[in-house]
Design an enzyme around this catalytic site. Sequence first.
Site: not given
Ligand code: GLA
Length: 385
Positions: A129, A131, A134-135, A179, A228
């Site tokens: 959590g 940011g 990890s997923s 990510d 999101y």
């Molecule tokens: C999350 C999403 C990414 C990106 C960021 C914001 O990490 O998985 O794809 O959109 O938020 O930049």
Amino acid sequence: MNAQDQALLDRVTAVFTEQFGHAPDLVVRAPGRVNLIGEHTDYNDGFVLPCAIGPANMVAISKRDDDRVDVVAADFDDARDSFALIPPPERNLSQPWADYVRGTLLVLQNDGHALSGAKIAIAGNLPKGAGLSSSAALAVAVGKANLALNGIDIDNRRLAQIAQKAECDFVGTQCGIMDQLISAQGKADHALLIDCRSLEVTDILIPDDVAIMIVHSGVTRGLVDGHYNDRRRQCEAAAAAMGVSALRDADLDNLAAANLDAVTTARARHVITENQRTLDAADALAKNDLVTLGMLMAQSHASMRDDFEITIPAIDDLVALLQNAIGDQGGTRMTGGGFGGAAVAIMPRARVADVQASINAAYKTPNGDAPLIMIERPGPGVAIL
Ligand code: GLA
């Protein structure tokens, strides 16, 4: 191998052996990431500037001779999941971590890869959590491990796309590619400027005397909580209203001419200006110009706070404290999807001890604890150990 990776390798191997009665055939490591700048730009076909970090997820794996997959998650009290590959797995729902495994294997099969059943143990040392993805690191590690187990080699860009599809189509977060791509393609000592339309990657060296600090606000975040996907829909609506396929193709003049409502205008303004800031920041970083980089990071944070409205008061406070401690030789901003998580800061390595001391003295998590502070160097992407 560094001590942090060695400890994680020992742990995932021990859990695997204890649960399945023999050693794994192979272990894969996929790192988390920190994004230096370029937030919510990836799904708008824009630019991002992340680097892979030291903390990671590891997946230990062996074959089964049927089509069942047995999974144990060391970080969730050795919770288990068990499912068949045929018929295709459905969502587990009761254990969110398990859906990243199920989803990745489903997408791999749909992509034409014949997989055998498997025994899998998962362990990681990424704060949850925060940011720090990890997923995404889990999906990338699971994908790579199952491919390797079956002797299949695909390029890491394709692997990232498969992991992203698992998150979008199976888990249900309409995320971009950042990510998964940085976890798959990260490069030691470099940040990667990624063009999220072409997936072209430019390496930017982070000089030895520059440190990356990550401070966890202590407010954990969840991507699937709807905010999101809302933001993504607003961006797509703005692009459609301007007649472009993605906000990457719009500029502030197009936005002014489109006469959209105030909220949609603000969301689009964030993405349009953030794309330019990300290109400028990559330039500044390449020139080791921490003053310009710091200004761009401050503008990015303000834009996330005021226009995209994804920061929270605890993070705004933390970023203000960090900026104050760093001065103008570096910068800081919230990193990741928002609504909690961590701040990232860049500064001369010589400043680290002072900045760390002032944050420890001035910032407390909502529980009243000192925050988790990580000092990172960019690390490599996914690998079979
Ligand atoms: C999350 C999403 C990414 C990106 C960021 C914001 O990490 O998985 O794809 O959109 O938020 O930049």
